[in-house]
Scaffold this motif. Structure first.
Motif, PDB file in Angstrom:
ATOM      1  N   PRO A   1       0.812  -1.218   0.000  1.00 51.53           N
ATOM      2  CA  PRO A   1       0.000   0.000   0.000  1.00 51.53           C
ATOM      3  C   PRO A   1       0.849   1.275   0.000  1.00 51.53           C
ATOM      4  N   LEU A   2       0.305   2.299  -0.621  1.00 45.20           N
ATOM      5  CA  LEU A   2       0.919   3.620  -0.587  1.00 45.20           C
ATOM      6  C   LEU A   2       0.602   4.268   0.756  1.00 45.20           C
ATOM      7  N   ARG A   3       1.601   4.757   1.455  1.00 42.51           N
ATOM      8  CA  ARG A   3       1.422   5.390   2.767  1.00 42.51           C
ATOM      9  C   ARG A   3       1.881   6.841   2.679  1.00 42.51           C
ATOM     10  N   LEU A   4       0.942   7.753   2.928  1.00 50.34           N
ATOM     11  CA  LEU A   4       1.224   9.185   2.794  1.00 50.34           C
ATOM     12  C   LEU A   4       0.825   9.958   4.045  1.00 50.34           C
ATOM     13  N   GLN A   5       1.566  11.007   4.301  1.00 51.13           N
ATOM     14  CA  GLN A   5       1.169  12.023   5.276  1.00 51.13           C
ATOM     15  C   GLN A   5       1.153  13.359   4.562  1.00 51.13           C
TER      16      GLN A   5
ATOM     17  N   LYS B   1      -9.064  26.318   4.554  1.00 57.36           N
ATOM     18  CA  LYS B   1     -10.215  25.972   5.397  1.00 57.36           C
ATOM     19  C   LYS B   1     -10.026  24.580   6.017  1.00 57.36           C
ATOM     20  N   ALA B   2      -9.521  23.632   5.221  1.00 57.43           N
ATOM     21  CA  ALA B   2      -9.294  22.281   5.745  1.00 57.43           C
ATOM     22  C   ALA B   2      -8.239  22.296   6.840  1.00 57.43           C
ATOM     23  N   ARG B   3      -7.239  23.123   6.656  1.00 55.02           N
ATOM     24  CA  ARG B   3      -6.167  23.218   7.651  1.00 55.02           C
ATOM     25  C   ARG B   3      -6.710  23.736   8.981  1.00 55.02           C
TER      26      ARG B   3
ATOM     27  N   GLU C   1      -7.300  21.777  12.746  1.00 62.01           N
ATOM     28  CA  GLU C   1      -6.867  22.457  13.970  1.00 62.01           C
ATOM     29  C   GLU C   1      -5.415  22.219  14.359  1.00 62.01           C
ATOM     30  N   GLU C   2      -5.011  20.994  14.531  1.00 62.64           N
ATOM     31  CA  GLU C   2      -3.717  20.772  15.154  1.00 62.64           C
ATOM     32  C   GLU C   2      -2.769  19.979  14.254  1.00 62.64           C
ATOM     33  N   GLY C   3      -1.465  20.083  14.553  1.00 62.21           N
ATOM     34  CA  GLY C   3      -0.461  19.219  13.937  1.00 62.21           C
ATOM     35  C   GLY C   3      -0.005  19.660  12.566  1.00 62.21           C
ATOM     36  N   THR C   4       1.297  19.589  12.357  1.00 62.91           N
ATOM     37  CA  THR C   4       1.847  19.896  11.038  1.00 62.91           C
ATOM     38  C   THR C   4       1.605  18.748  10.065  1.00 62.91           C
ATOM     39  N   TYR C   5       1.778  17.494  10.530  1.00 63.05           N
ATOM     40  CA  TYR C   5       1.593  16.326   9.676  1.00 63.05           C
ATOM     41  C   TYR C   5       0.282  15.629  10.028  1.00 63.05           C
ATOM     42  N   ARG C   6      -0.495  15.300   9.006  1.00 67.99           N
ATOM     43  CA  ARG C   6      -1.776  14.646   9.234  1.00 67.99           C
ATOM     44  C   ARG C   6      -1.922  13.440   8.318  1.00 67.99           C
ATOM     45  N   ASP C   7      -2.716  12.506   8.782  1.00 69.94           N
ATOM     46  CA  ASP C   7      -3.030  11.326   7.975  1.00 69.94           C
ATOM     47  C   ASP C   7      -3.717  11.756   6.681  1.00 69.94           C
ATOM     48  N   TYR C   8      -3.255  11.199   5.547  1.00 75.18           N
ATOM     49  CA  TYR C   8      -3.757  11.623   4.244  1.00 75.18           C
ATOM     50  C   TYR C   8      -5.240  11.302   4.081  1.00 75.18           C
ATOM     51  N   ASN C   9      -5.672  10.131   4.550  1.00 74.60           N
ATOM     52  CA  ASN C   9      -7.088   9.763   4.418  1.00 74.60           C
ATOM     53  C   ASN C   9      -7.982  10.763   5.156  1.00 74.60           C
ATOM     54  N   THR C  10      -7.589  11.114   6.405  1.00 76.83           N
ATOM     55  CA  THR C  10      -8.369  12.071   7.207  1.00 76.83           C
ATOM     56  C   THR C  10      -8.413  13.425   6.515  1.00 76.83           C
ATOM     57  N   PHE C  11      -7.253  13.848   6.028  1.00 74.55           N
ATOM     58  CA  PHE C  11      -7.163  15.136   5.346  1.00 74.55           C
ATOM     59  C   PHE C  11      -8.053  15.164   4.103  1.00 74.55           C
TER      60      PHE C  11
ATOM     61  N   LYS D   1      -4.377  15.228  -7.668  1.00 68.44           N
ATOM     62  CA  LYS D   1      -3.005  14.927  -8.078  1.00 68.44           C
ATOM     63  C   LYS D   1      -2.090  16.107  -7.794  1.00 68.44           C
ATOM     64  N   PHE D   2      -2.613  17.303  -8.025  1.00 67.39           N
ATOM     65  CA  PHE D   2      -1.841  18.525  -7.777  1.00 67.39           C
ATOM     66  C   PHE D   2      -1.555  18.687  -6.278  1.00 67.39           C
ATOM     67  N   ILE D   3      -2.584  18.436  -5.453  1.00 65.54           N
ATOM     68  CA  ILE D   3      -2.427  18.522  -3.994  1.00 65.54           C
ATOM     69  C   ILE D   3      -1.379  17.522  -3.521  1.00 65.54           C
ATOM     70  N   ARG D   4      -1.477  16.317  -4.041  1.00 63.20           N
ATOM     71  CA  ARG D   4      -0.574  15.257  -3.599  1.00 63.20           C
ATOM     72  C   ARG D   4       0.870  15.578  -3.960  1.00 63.20           C
ATOM     73  N   SER D   5       1.066  16.179  -5.120  1.00 57.74           N
ATOM     74  CA  SER D   5       2.424  16.463  -5.571  1.00 57.74           C
ATOM     75  C   SER D   5       3.118  17.512  -4.713  1.00 57.74           C
ATOM     76  N   VAL D   6       2.335  18.377  -4.068  1.00 58.58           N
ATOM     77  CA  VAL D   6       2.940  19.466  -3.285  1.00 58.58           C
ATOM     78  C   VAL D   6       2.899  19.191  -1.786  1.00 58.58           C
ATOM     79  N   LEU D   7       1.760  18.719  -1.289  1.00 59.85           N
ATOM     80  CA  LEU D   7       1.561  18.626   0.155  1.00 59.85           C
ATOM     81  C   LEU D   7       1.882  17.258   0.756  1.00 59.85           C
ATOM     82  N   ALA D   8       1.781  16.207  -0.053  1.00 58.75           N
ATOM     83  CA  ALA D   8       1.920  14.855   0.510  1.00 58.75           C
ATOM     84  C   ALA D   8       3.347  14.333   0.384  1.00 58.75           C
ATOM     85  N   GLN D   9       3.712  13.463   1.296  1.00 58.47           N
ATOM     86  CA  GLN D   9       5.005  12.798   1.231  1.00 58.47           C
ATOM     87  C   GLN D   9       4.873  11.396   1.802  1.00 58.47           C
ATOM     88  N   GLN D  10       5.678  10.493   1.252  1.00 60.55           N
ATOM     89  CA  GLN D  10       5.602   9.100   1.696  1.00 60.55           C
ATOM     90  C   GLN D  10       6.194   8.937   3.083  1.00 60.55           C
TER      91      GLN D  10
END
Length: 715
Positions: free
Chosen positions: A506-510, A539-541, A545-555, A576-585
């Protein structure tokens, strides 16, 4: 006629080349003249007795306005060929000028029947006439072939008292002489020989492997033999001889019809000429060839089925031009190469374009007889790549699978190295039948005959060994015994098969929602003219409310809710655009959910990628996105106890508990590894031997060191 006399005649003809052509041709080109001239002299000698009858028949047919004259003229000549020119070779020997000789000789050639014209055309013999004529060699050449010291006629030459001066040459003897000339010329050009000439010892073995197993079942009758890459025709003639000898030994009367196809013009001409010289006119008509007659793209016998087939197809040779003529890989509809197997109605047997040898085998398999008691038997030579080249689902593997799952493969024999004239590589004889005897059903025999050979006193090209009669018998005895030994291994068909499966992780992202990253994201959105998306992210951020890193599914869940509220369409492109900038494995992150199944729509099956999970506090079944960087493949033997699941449980999950198998990726492949089955590990040396070697080295070095030091002291 005794072999010594045949050798003498062969040597005489061989000597003509040196006498007449030495300063006119390089040695490698002597064959361009001598082979067609040998054919012409034999045919001329056979037609002398009926020359008058043929000319009279020709005259009457022309007078009657009959166009189709072939049958009548053959009958008049009492041969499968004829010549309607007013000349014979003897008539041409005393021409006053080379110009007149050339004109009359060309008229003589033009008088031959269409089958001989085909031979001359593919020998390109007419191209030699200007050169021979200009050098004043044409008359000498004819004179040499008419020399009274040799007789190439069927009839004996008599002395004045009626005794035999020179015995006649029957068709078999003439064929033997011609084949010996071909062999010698091939040795002169050994860099090309292997392309169209299989050593006679290998051919004998192949013939015995297809005939001996059914020796007791041969009935009187007619049998069809076929070679789809027939070269000079040697395989067909040796097979024919072997079958007739076997039938005679069992008090059976058999007649044979030979069929062959060959793309090389000269070797096709040799094959056809050889059969004509042996008196097999009908067989000669069944040999089809020339550059336009490639077996793969232009099957000469599409509706024929054959009793026995044997061949040595070209290996490592591109068939790209054939592929293009057939419409390209995706458009080939030829039933020889697109067949039905198992549940696949369009099962592809099309191999890579850089090597078509397995396609020749598929061609022969398409010509098997399925409605006769004896079916068909096949022997074909391949190099080692046919055993293992091609991944599961590719052409070569598909052909092996088709053959083995159809239970047609009886045995594969590994031949000694350096058996062939232009290569020292490993070669193998495949033996196939669609009428396996009961004790062979469901099994394949592998025979290692690499050590059974006799060294040659002198290399022939790269050929430095041959199979003696004893070696051939040893292979045949091993094949017929069908028992396990050091050189014979027997396996169930499935031993060569495997499942090729893709193992996914599985792909695992934060998501990184730090101020710095979100500022960069807004800037990228503004550059793309998509400020709305940047607003949604902000707005989602805030909502999270809290934390710099969040679970990708929750986000992602939160993001979709907000997008709906503010009326922003959430597309795959935006994600795809969001994932390329904000997400990391991140290996410690939760797997990214690809699909959530509604309750009752799917059952959890972790082995195939259906996992139990909790989404919005509810238990459900999900699929995860795959991490292509962690993707792997496994080859699992078909005989694996417990199958794919047991293998994955034992070999994969202990190291990657989140792995699963992509069911759609599963393909069945087949490969055969002689090395694995016949590998003999070298025994480990005894410690005492190793110790003795070390002591010996130490003593040797000690003496050397003292010598060096002593030398320095002396200085």
């Amino acid at each position: 006629m005794e072999q010594g006399q045949l050798n003498w005649i062969t040597n005489f003809i061989w000597g003509i080349a040196d006498d007449v052509l030495r300063d006119l041709y390089v040695r490698g080109k002597y064959r361009d003249v001598i082979l067609p001239m040998t054919v012409l002299r034999r045919l001329d000698a056979e037609l002398e007795a009926t020359k008058r009858e043929v000319l009279e028949m020709k005259s009457s047919l022309d007078a009657a306005g009959i166009v189709n004259q072939e049958v009548a003229l053959r009958q008049s000549a009492r041969q499968a060929f004829y010549n309607t020119s007013k000349y014979t070779l003897r008539d041409l020997r005393n021409r006053a000028s080379q110009q007149q000789l050339r004109a009359d000789f060309e008229d003589y050639l033009d008088g031959f029947s269409t089958n001989v014209q085909d031979i001359l055309e593919n020998f390109e013999f007419r191209n030699q006439i200007p050169r021979l004529s200009k050098a004043d060699a044409l008359g000498t050449l004819i004179e040499k072939f008419l020399d009274p010291v040799i007789n190439l006629s069927h009839n004996p030459v008599l002395n004045g008292d009626g005794s035999v001066k020179h015995p006649g040459l029957d068709n078999h003897a003439m064929g033997t002489i011609f084949e010996e000339l071909v062999r010698r010329f091939n040795e002169e050009n050994n860099e090309e020989a292997g392309e169209h000439w299989t050593p006679r010892d290998a051919v004998k073995l192949m013939a015995k492997l297809i005939f001996l197993p059914m020796a007791d079942d041969i009935e009187s009758g007619t049998y069809l033999l076929y070679d789809g890459a027939c070269g000079t025709g040697g395989m067909l003639t040796v097979a024919e001889e072997t079958l007739k000898e076997l039938a005679e030994a069992h008090d059976k009367q058999v007649s044979t019809y030979l069929y062959g196809q060959e793309i090389n013009a000269e070797t096709y001409a040799i094959a056809k000429a050889d059969l004509l010289l042996k008196g097999e006119g009908e067989a000669a008509d069944n040999i089809v060839g020339g550059p336009e007659h490639s077996t793969l793209s232009n099957d000469a016998f599409p509706s024929r089925e054959f009793d026995f087939m044997l061949s040595n197809p070209p290996y490592g040779k591109s068939w790209k031009s054939d592929l293009e003529r057939m419409g390209g890989k995706s458009d080939i509809k030829d039933p020889r190469f697109i067949t039905e197997h198992k549940s696949d109605a369009e099962y592809s047997l099309i191999t890579r374009s850089n090597d078509g040898q397995m396609m020749f085998l598929a061609n022969m398999l398409s010509k098997m007889k399925h409605n006769t008691p004896l079916g068909s038997r096949i022997a074909e030579v391949h190099n080692g790549s046919s055993l293992f080249t091609g991944d599961a689902g590719q052409g070569e593997s598909n052909i092996r699978r088709w053959i083995i799952e159809s239970d047609w493969l009886e045995a594969i024999v590994a031949l000694p190295l350096n058996m062939f004239y232009n290569t020292g590589i490993a070669t193998y004889i495949w033996v196939l039948s669609n009428r396996k005897p009961e004790h062979r059903k469901g099994k394949v025999q592998l025979i290692d005959a690499t050590k059974w050979f006799k060294p040659l006193r002198k290399n022939l090209g790269k050929k430095n060994c041959e199979l003696s009669e004893e070696d051939i018998q040893k292979v045949c005895d091993t094949f017929l015994a069908f028992s396990e030994s050091e050189e014979s291994k027997i396996f169930p068909n499935q031993a060569f098969g495997y499942w090729k499966v893709t193992v996914e992780r599985p792909l695992r992202l934060q998501v990184n929602l730090s101020d710095e990253v979100c500022a960069a994201f807004r800037k990228a959105c503004e550059g793309a003219g998509d400020e709305q998306l940047a607003d949604v992210i902000d707005k989602a951020r805030v909502a999270l409310e809290e934390g710099t890193y969040r679970d990708y599914n929750t986000f992602l869940t939160e993001l979709k809710k907000i997008a709906v509220k503010v009326g922003v369409k959430f597309t795959a492109k935006r994600e795809k655009f969001i994932r390329s900038v904000l997400a990391q494995q991140d290996e410690s992150a939760e797997p990214v959910i690809k699909k959530v199944y509604k309750p009752g729509k799917a059952e959890a099956n972790p082995l195939n990628g259906l996992f139990e999970a909790s989404v919005d506090g509810k238990a459900c079944v999900v699929e995860y996105e795959t991490d292509t960087g962690l993707r792997d493949t496994e080859q699992i033997p078909l005989l694996e106890e417990g199958g794919i699941e047991a293998f994955i449980q034992r070999e994969v999950l202990p190291h990657a508990a989140d792995a699963w198998v992509d069911e759609n990726s599963i393909k069945i492949g087949y490969e055969i590894s002689f090395t694995r089955y016949f590998y003999k590990p070298q025994p480990l040396r005894e410690l005492s031997e190793i110790r003795a070697d070390i002591v010996a080295l130490e003593n040797a070095n000690k003496g050397l060191l003292e010598e060096i030091i002593g030398g320095i002291g002396a200085v």
